[in-house]
Design a protein around this motif. Structure first.
Motif, short mmCIF file in Angstrom:
data_model
loop_
_atom_site.label_atom_id
_atom_site.label_comp_id
_atom_site.label_asym_id
_atom_site.label_seq_id
_atom_site.Cartn_x
_atom_site.Cartn_y
_atom_site.Cartn_z
N ILE A 1 0.74 -1.19 0.03
CA ILE A 1 0.05 -0.03 0.04
C ILE A 1 1.06 1.32 -0.10
CG2 ILE A 1 -1.66 1.33 1.25
CD1 ILE A 1 -2.95 -1.49 2.49
N LEU A 2 2.01 1.33 0.75
CA LEU A 2 3.06 2.37 0.77
C LEU A 2 3.47 2.53 -0.59
CD1 LEU A 2 4.75 1.58 4.33
CD2 LEU A 2 3.38 3.57 3.84
N GLN A 3 3.60 1.41 -1.03
CA GLN A 3 4.40 1.65 -2.47
C GLN A 3 3.64 2.14 -3.33
OE1 GLN A 3 5.97 -2.34 -2.48
NE2 GLN A 3 8.05 -1.66 -2.29
N ARG A 4 2.33 1.62 -3.65
CA ARG A 4 1.27 1.98 -4.59
C ARG A 4 1.27 3.63 -4.31
NH1 ARG A 4 -1.65 -3.85 -3.82
NH2 ARG A 4 -0.39 -4.70 -5.56
N PHE A 5 0.89 4.08 -2.94
CA PHE A 5 0.50 5.39 -2.77
C PHE A 5 1.72 6.26 -3.35
CE2 PHE A 5 -3.33 5.32 -0.38
CZ PHE A 5 -3.81 6.65 -0.74
N ARG A 6 2.90 5.92 -2.91
CA ARG A 6 4.11 6.78 -3.26
C ARG A 6 4.11 6.67 -4.91
NH1 ARG A 6 9.67 3.37 -3.28
NH2 ARG A 6 8.31 2.51 -4.66
N ASP A 7 3.90 5.84 -5.58
CA ASP A 7 3.93 5.60 -7.17
C ASP A 7 2.78 6.04 -7.76
OD1 ASP A 7 6.48 4.67 -6.69
OD2 ASP A 7 5.97 2.60 -6.81
N HIS A 8 1.50 6.44 -7.10
CA HIS A 8 0.30 6.84 -7.99
C HIS A 8 0.47 8.34 -8.63
CE1 HIS A 8 -3.74 7.41 -8.76
NE2 HIS A 8 -3.92 8.60 -8.11
N LYS A 9 0.32 8.14 -9.91
CA LYS A 9 0.10 9.38 -10.58
C LYS A 9 -1.12 10.12 -10.63
CE LYS A 9 4.47 8.79 -12.36
NZ LYS A 9 5.09 8.60 -11.11
N TRP A 10 -1.19 11.39 -9.88
CA TRP A 10 -2.54 11.76 -9.55
C TRP A 10 -3.29 12.45 -10.82
CZ3 TRP A 10 -5.15 11.45 -4.90
CH2 TRP A 10 -4.17 10.84 -4.06
N PRO B 1 15.06 11.75 3.00
CA PRO B 1 15.41 12.14 1.81
C PRO B 1 14.95 11.14 0.65
CG PRO B 1 17.27 12.30 3.28
CD PRO B 1 15.92 11.49 4.10
N GLU B 2 15.00 9.89 1.05
CA GLU B 2 14.79 9.04 -0.20
C GLU B 2 13.41 8.16 0.35
OE1 GLU B 2 16.19 8.96 -2.92
OE2 GLU B 2 18.07 10.01 -2.48
N PHE B 3 12.33 8.14 -0.21
CA PHE B 3 11.50 7.29 -0.10
C PHE B 3 11.39 5.90 -0.82
CE2 PHE B 3 6.85 6.85 1.57
CZ PHE B 3 7.00 6.93 2.74
N ASP B 4 12.71 5.42 -0.75
CA ASP B 4 12.75 4.08 -1.60
C ASP B 4 12.50 3.19 -1.01
OD1 ASP B 4 14.65 3.91 0.37
OD2 ASP B 4 16.46 4.11 -0.68
N ASP B 5 12.43 1.76 -1.44
CA ASP B 5 11.66 0.74 -0.86
C ASP B 5 12.22 0.41 0.40
OD1 ASP B 5 9.98 0.45 -2.99
OD2 ASP B 5 11.06 -1.03 -4.02
N SER B 6 13.74 0.42 0.58
CA SER B 6 14.31 0.31 2.01
C SER B 6 13.58 1.06 2.98
CB SER B 6 15.65 0.04 1.96
OG SER B 6 16.23 1.13 1.49
N THR B 7 13.53 2.48 2.75
CA THR B 7 12.85 3.31 3.71
C THR B 7 11.33 2.97 3.99
OG1 THR B 7 14.26 5.27 2.65
CG2 THR B 7 12.53 5.74 4.11
N MET B 8 10.65 2.39 2.67
CA MET B 8 9.35 1.95 3.04
C MET B 8 9.07 0.88 3.69
SD MET B 8 7.77 4.05 0.73
CE MET B 8 6.61 3.45 -0.41
N SER B 9 10.19 -0.13 3.85
CA SER B 9 10.03 -1.10 4.47
C SER B 9 10.26 -0.73 6.05
CB SER B 9 11.17 -2.19 4.24
OG SER B 9 11.30 -2.44 2.99
N LEU B 10 11.09 0.20 6.24
CA LEU B 10 11.13 0.90 7.64
C LEU B 10 9.75 1.25 8.06
CD1 LEU B 10 14.31 2.49 7.89
CD2 LEU B 10 13.99 0.54 8.79
#
Ligand SMILES: Cc1cc2nc3c(=O)[nH]c(=O)nc-3n(C[C@H](O)[C@H](O)[C@H](O)COP(=O)(O)OP(=O)(O)OC[C@H]3O[C@@H](n4cnc5c(N)ncnc54)[C@H](O)[C@@H]3O)c2cc1C
Length: 454
Positions: A219-228, A309-318
């Motif tokens: 869910i976190l990844q999908r929200f981050r990647d959503h193009k509004w 600074p980076e909302f990359d996958d490893s930050t999202m995992s945290l």
């Protein structure tokens, strides 16, 4: 020199019946008793109040909307300069600006501008001081498109420690203009401020979508990647505990401000991101939108924040780990006035929002996302637990090497180390400007930019 006998506003002393309430700020942990409260009616009163404190050798605290996190808008034994009665608002529809007095709150200014289809960038909450927010940063529903409040300031009027009243803008006192937008309570008292205003719709849809958390990372990844499809909204993610089931929820709060078609498209996509546990979608006007994030009253309040600074996958995992481990702490903090007592908020800031070029100013926490562990509670016995928990949430991102700068606006504990980390290379320049405008350091402020102070 004029004296306090020329003061036009209300003067409140410890023996007065209003003193009990007048001394309070939003965070009830700041349980302080000023020697006197001077409620200024205009800029001249502000100058008189500063002079009075200096002559009497008393410390100064300055209060706008009283929603600061650090308890510095009140003091023990000093002069509390209260600006709440300075609430003039002048909207210039042609120039597209609004000029507000130092006591104006978000709701006050929107009540004037929104019926005209205009609004400045403001905080999301109606009770926050407009100046008090803009002198540090100030973010809300318009920020993804127009930046922070500090980026939208056109000019300030400021009462300086030496009693001068100056206008400050790109061309007048430019160094001070740069510094006040980010480290704002260090140099003087802002008596009024002019902000740009932008077109806003008469009706928006305000949405809260709550998900079960079994698949939080997705869910976190999908929200981050959503193009509004809708104009870029300010999307506030929230981890909290459902009061009925005591299960952790991951929710997203945002306002859809474009066409119905674009909004319907966004909602249809978003509702497929994961199992929706609850949702609320309603039509509100621009002013009502700013009461949709309610906060408890008469409470203690704590916040610990870091930039990611980076909302990359490893930050999202945290972040997903925080979802997984929230439950046991969440259960120990009672709900308050129908609101979760503890929560972890996260939202995109400048870099992640893709905000176009921002004007140069001292505000410096501009990368990626913000993560904030915050709590509202009433029992003093919970103080230590909450402070430890919030610090621990932030520390996990720091020790994983995923945290960037802290913000002097969004942390309850701000000391010299945090201030230096926040301003980085600008810290020295801020110190020089402080030396020029407030060499005696009479404004002992949230952002500690004077090393000799601590
Ligand atoms: C419940 C809650 C919700 C919030 N929501 C948001 C949000 O949606 N977006 C966001 O960006 N922030 C938000 N904030 C943070 C808020 O923007 C800051 O805490 C802001 O500084 C509060 O300003 P104030 O005038 O209300 O507070 P105050 O406590 O009165 O002031 C805060 C600081 O600024 C100084 N100050 C105030 N006015 C002046 C002035 N005229 N001249 C010089 N110094 C001054 C004070 O001395 C103090 O150090 C929220 C805070 C709370 C408690």
């Amino acid at each position: 020199m004029q004296t306090l006998s020329d003061f036009k506003g209300n003067v409140i002393s410890p023996g007065d019946h209003e003193f009990g309430r007048a001394r309070l700020v939003y965070d009830r942990r700041a349980d302080k008793r000023p020697a006197i409260i001077l409620c200024c009616s205009d800029a001249e009163d502000v100058v008189l109040a500063i002079n009075h404190a200096r002559t009497a050798g008393l410390a100064i605290a300055v209060r706008g909307g009283g929603h600061g996190f650090t308890g510095r808008s009140t003091c023990d034994g000093g002069v509390l300069i209260d600006l709440s009665a300075m609430n003039d608002i002048v909207l210039d529809e042609v120039a597209r600006t609004v000029t507000v007095g130092a006591g104006v709150l978000t709701g006050d200014v929107l009540r004037v501008t929104a019926p005209k289809g205009l609004a400045p960038v403001t905080c999301a909450g109606a009770d926050i001081g407009v100046v008090g927010a803009a002198i540090f940063a100030g973010q809300g529903h318009l920020s993804p498109r127009f930046g922070n409040m500090c980026d939208n300031v056109i000019g300030f009027d400021i009462a300086l420690p030496d009693g001068r009243l100056v206008h400050v803008s790109e061309t007048d006192e430019p160094d001070l203009f740069w510094a006040v937008r980010g480290a704002g309570d260090n140099f003087g008292i802002v008596t009024s401020m002019t902000l740009a205003v932008h077109a806003v719709p008469s009706i928006s849809r305000v949405c809260t979508i709550e998900y079960d958390t079994a698949n939080a990372l997705k869910i976190l990844q999908r929200f981050r990647d959503h193009k509004w499809a809708s104009p870029l909204p300010w999307v506030l993610g929230n981890i909290f505990l459902d009061p009925v089931t005591s299960e952790t929820r991951l929710s997203y709060f945002f306002a859809l401000t474009g066409t119905d078609g674009d909004g319907d498209h966004d909602l249809a996509v978003i509702e497929e991101f994961g199992p929706v546990a609850a949702k609320s979608i309603k039509e509100v006007d621009w002013l009502e939108l700013h009461s949709e994030l309610p906060f408890a009253s008469d409470c203690r309040f704590h916040i610990a924040q870091r930039e990611l600074p980076e909302f990359d996958d490893s930050t999202m995992s945290l972040v997903a780990e925080e979802v997984a481990r929230f439950e046991s702490f969440g259960r120990s903090i009672p709900w308050i006035e129908g609101l979760p007592g503890a929560m972890i908020l996260f939202y995109p800031t400048d870099a992640a929002m893709g905000v176009a070029a921002v004007p140069a100013n001292a505000y410096s926490v501009r990368g990626g996302y913000d993560i904030e562990a915050l709590a509202m509670w009433r029992e003093p016995s919970l103080d230590m637990n909450i402070v430890e928990w919030a610090g621990d949430v932030v520390d996990r991102f720091i020790s994983a090497g995923k945290a960037g700068k802290p913000s002097v606006l969004a942390n309850s504990f701000v000391d010299l180390a945090l201030t230096k980390a926040s301003f980085g290379g600008d810290f020295e320049r801020l110190g020089q400007i402080k030396q020029r405008y407030d060499p005696a350091n009479i404004f002992g402020s949230t952002a500690v930019i004077f090393e000799k102070r601590d």
